[in-house]
Scaffold this motif. Structure first.
Motif, short mmCIF file in Angstrom:
data_model
loop_
_atom_site.label_atom_id
_atom_site.label_comp_id
_atom_site.label_asym_id
_atom_site.label_seq_id
_atom_site.Cartn_x
_atom_site.Cartn_y
_atom_site.Cartn_z
N ILE A 23 7.73 -40.03 33.82
CA ILE A 23 6.31 -39.70 33.67
C ILE A 23 5.53 -40.89 33.11
O ILE A 23 4.46 -41.25 33.62
N LEU A 24 6.08 -41.53 32.08
CA LEU A 24 5.38 -42.65 31.45
C LEU A 24 5.29 -43.85 32.38
O LEU A 24 4.27 -44.55 32.40
N LEU A 29 0.54 -47.20 32.12
CA LEU A 29 -0.13 -47.50 30.86
C LEU A 29 0.54 -48.69 30.19
O LEU A 29 1.69 -49.00 30.47
N SER A 30 -0.18 -49.31 29.27
CA SER A 30 0.41 -50.46 28.57
C SER A 30 1.52 -49.98 27.64
O SER A 30 1.55 -48.82 27.20
N LYS A 31 2.42 -50.88 27.33
CA LYS A 31 3.53 -50.59 26.42
C LYS A 31 2.99 -50.11 25.08
O LYS A 31 3.49 -49.13 24.51
N GLU A 32 1.96 -50.77 24.59
CA GLU A 32 1.37 -50.41 23.30
C GLU A 32 0.83 -48.98 23.32
O GLU A 32 1.05 -48.20 22.38
N THR A 33 0.14 -48.62 24.37
CA THR A 33 -0.42 -47.26 24.50
C THR A 33 0.69 -46.22 24.51
O THR A 33 0.61 -45.20 23.81
N VAL A 34 1.74 -46.46 25.29
CA VAL A 34 2.84 -45.51 25.38
C VAL A 34 3.53 -45.35 24.04
O VAL A 34 3.80 -44.22 23.59
N LEU A 35 3.81 -46.45 23.37
CA LEU A 35 4.52 -46.37 22.08
C LEU A 35 3.68 -45.66 21.02
O LEU A 35 4.21 -44.86 20.23
N LYS A 36 2.37 -45.90 21.01
CA LYS A 36 1.49 -45.19 20.07
C LYS A 36 1.48 -43.69 20.36
O LYS A 36 1.53 -42.87 19.45
N ALA A 37 1.39 -43.35 21.63
CA ALA A 37 1.38 -41.94 22.02
C ALA A 37 2.70 -41.27 21.65
O ALA A 37 2.71 -40.14 21.14
#
Length: 50
Positions: A23-24, A29-37
């Motif tokens: 899904i991710l 999405l950027s790596k930063e966005t995914v990790l924050k989410a």
């Protein structure tokens, strides 16, 4: 009858992880966005399990 794949035989947490990764990756999405989410999701889930 076909033999089950290793993923089909895997524990539920592995199956869920593979689904979430798919899904991710599809979300582009950027790596930063995914990790924050993921951090938010983890914290929220832990709070609701108490």
């Amino acid at each position: 009858m076909t033999e089950p794949t290793p993923l089909e035989q895997a524990p539920d947490h592995i199956k869920l992880a593979v689904d979430l990764i798919d899904i991710l990756e599809q979300a582009n999405l950027s790596k930063e966005t995914v990790l924050k989410a993921l951090e938010i999701v983890k914290n929220d889930f832990e709070q609701h399990q108490q």
